[in-house]
Design a protein around this motif. Structure first.
Motif, PDB file in Angstrom:
ATOM      1  N   SER A 463      -2.764  12.045 -13.641  1.00 34.28           N
ATOM      2  CA  SER A 463      -2.873  11.484 -15.220  1.00 34.28           C
ATOM      3  C   SER A 463      -4.308  12.414 -15.543  1.00 34.28           C
ATOM      4  O   SER A 463      -4.874  12.986 -14.213  1.00 34.28           O
ATOM      5  CB  SER A 463      -3.650   9.460 -15.062  1.00 34.28           C
ATOM      6  N   SER A 469      -6.169   6.476 -16.508  1.00 30.29           N
ATOM      7  CA  SER A 469      -5.024   6.130 -15.492  1.00 30.29           C
ATOM      8  C   SER A 469      -5.902   4.552 -15.815  1.00 30.29           C
ATOM      9  O   SER A 469      -5.093   3.422 -15.326  1.00 30.29           O
ATOM     10  CB  SER A 469      -6.074   6.618 -14.191  1.00 30.29           C
ATOM     11  N   VAL A 479      -2.743   5.397 -10.406  1.00 27.22           N
ATOM     12  CA  VAL A 479      -1.948   6.806 -10.187  1.00 27.22           C
ATOM     13  C   VAL A 479      -1.989   7.550  -8.693  1.00 27.22           C
ATOM     14  O   VAL A 479      -2.601   6.675  -7.831  1.00 27.22           O
ATOM     15  CB  VAL A 479      -3.151   7.387 -11.494  1.00 27.22           C
TER      16      VAL A 479
END
Ligand code: SAH
Length: 501
Positions: A463, A469, A479
């Motif tokens: 991300s 995230s 993530v």
């Protein structure tokens, strides 16, 4: 015959990587009315053709043809005679193992003018892309390009005695299915069974593969690895391990497949960075950027610019859309006296394309940090115009207003979720064949989860920022890497670090 003269261009498309097309080849494609192309041609090579060009796939090499040679010839000649520019696009070089003689004969017989544009043939690409020096001092002072695929209608079989004595490197094209035959024939004619061999599949493509063996074992290796064309087989001392310099598959993301989900016009920047590191990059936009449903609020805001203090840009899309609209009717003097804030380096860079410099770019590229940077301005009651998307966070407007600023917002572009993903992407994801999915905004995060669904459990997510995230986490996806700084370069660096590179 029409007064505009038709012509046929026999163009080599290069070995696979679309960037290996020649400039002349790209020019011919851009000017073509009709393109007749072989099955193996990369779609990104065809992308040089105009949108209006007629693209005709004529079949695959060595397999059942979609069109017969006579039909191909008739199409080429027919279109040229009706005044069209015809490109006959072939893989590699158009002269090397490309059955071009029959095509040239047909073109000449019809009195149609033609031109031949060379391409990088697979054997020369393999030298560079697998780092195999085909010629080398005394060890290899000559190179022979050999076909392993003997045509049934060919009266003379290959002169294996001559090839066995050849003082240099042998490069076999179309040699995969016939390896047992030609390797045994070379050995029978006295070539050492220990002669080094390198088999290189899909040269210059993201899944290029090199296998080293010897003349004695080449057929067994092909069977064992179930190798299929296209591949080249290099026979000779230069195929020895010590002389290989395989920079191509040594690149840090080689063998990794990455899915980029940015809007189509913004994907190329990230695609280029990832491809340069060796990744096989696929694109499935999760959002679509478009003009606002109604320009009148934007036009109205442009008229009121002289009464404002600050223009605040939260994305490069906003910069492009707002300034694009402004420049349709005014010039940059309309911004005279205004101060400009940009949320991060992406928007600042886009501003610089319009010869504008942001007065403020916060150190951390997020709305909270931008509001913080403008705090004293807000406190003195400055008037801000926030340039924004149809959806997005309210944080900046709320904080600036809370700090005492006068805030107006104007929607300059719409951001919509893409409705469905390509079936091919979904099936690769489901099969666990995609190593990473990039997620570069919260809006993209939400759209990606809806578009790709459970397939996301079979890949890793990288991300652009903690906010993004967080948006993923809210939807139940963690993530594996997060950018810092919150830029495309930061995202690429985070992905590399997670891969241990
Ligand atoms: N005109 C083409 C050759 C066509 S014959 C050229 O100049 O390259 C088709 C054969 O070329 C394949 O069977 C394979 O042996 C070779 N070839 C073409 N592209 C290749 C690639 N990217 N990787 C490995 N071999 C390739």
């Amino acid at each position: 015959m029409s007064h505009t003269r038709g012509k046929v261009f026999l163009v080599g498309g290069g070995p696979g990587d679309p960037d290996l097309l020649t400039l002349r080849g790209a020019q011919c494609l851009a000017a073509a009315d009709v393109v007749l192309y072989d099955y193996l041609i990369n779609p990104n090579v065809l992308a040089h053709a105009r949108e209006t060009a007629e693209l005709i796939c004529v079949g695959r090499h060595g397999r059942d043809r979609i069109l017969s040679q006579d039909e191909i010839n008739a199409l080429m000649v027919g279109h040229a005679q009706s005044g069209k520019q015809v490109v006959r696009l072939k893989g590699g070089d158009p002269i090397v193992f490309a059955r071009i003689a029959e095509e040239i004969a047909a073109i000449e017989a019809a009195g149609v003018p033609f031109e031949i544009v060379p391409g990088i043939t697979a054997a020369l690409a393999v030298g560079s892309y697998a780092g195999i020096p085909l010629t080398q001092g005394d060890a290899a002072s000559a190179v022979a390009l050999v076909t392993g695929h003997e045509r049934d209608d060919k009266p003379q079989p290959l002169d294996y005695a001559g090839l066995a004595r050849f003082p240099g490197t042998l490069v076999f094209y179309m040699g995969i299915t016939t390896a047992e035959h030609w390797a045994a024939a070379l050995i029978a004619e006295g070539k050492s069974p220990q002669t080094p061999v390198a088999i290189v599949r899909r040269v210059s493509m993201p899944d290029q593969q090199t296998i080293q063996c010897t003349l004695a074992t080449v057929a067994a290796e092909i069977k064992q690895h179930k190798l299929r064309p296209p591949a080249l087989i290099i026979v000779g001392d230069v195929a020895r391990a010590a002389t290989l310099h395989d920079w191509f598959s040594a690149r840090p993301l080689f063998g990794k497949r990455v899915l980029v989900t940015r809007a189509a016009h913004q994907a190329p920047e990230l695609v280029t960075q990832l491809s340069a590191l060796g990744a096989d990059v696929l694109v499935q936009p999760a959002i679509e950027i478009g003009p606002p449903d109604d320009w009148s609020p934007v036009d109205h805001a442009i008229k009121r610019l002289p009464g404002l203090d600050w223009l605040v840009f939260s994305s490069s899309n906003g910069v492009r859309s707002f300034l694009g609209r402004l420049l349709e009717t005014r010039d940059l003097r309309a911004l005279a006296g205004l101060r400009i804030a940009a949320i991060g380096p992406g928007s600042a860079e886009e501003l610089s394309r319009y010869h504008l410099r942001a007065d403020v770019v916060p150190e951390e590229y997020r709305a909270e940090a931008l509001a913080e940077s403008l705090k004293s301005e807000a406190a003195r009651g400055a008037r801000f115009l926030l340039i924004r998307a149809s959806r997005g966070r309210e944080v900046l407007a709320e904080q600036l207003a809370g700090q005492g600023g006068h805030v107006e917002q104007v929607v300059v572009y719409t951001s919509r979720d893409v409705a469905t993903a390509e079936p091919e992407i979904l099936s690769q994801l489901a099969a666990g064949k995609i190593d990473w999915v990039t997620v570069t905004s919260s809006a993209i995060a939400r759209s990606v989860v809806r578009l790709l669904g459970e397939g996301l459990r079979r890949t890793r997510l990288v991300s652009i920022s903690p906010i993004t995230s967080g948006a993923l986490a809210e939807l139940g996806h963690e993530v594996s890497a997060e950018a810092k700084p919150y830029t495309m370069a930061g995202l690429v660096a985070a992905l590399l670090a997670a891969e241990g590179k």
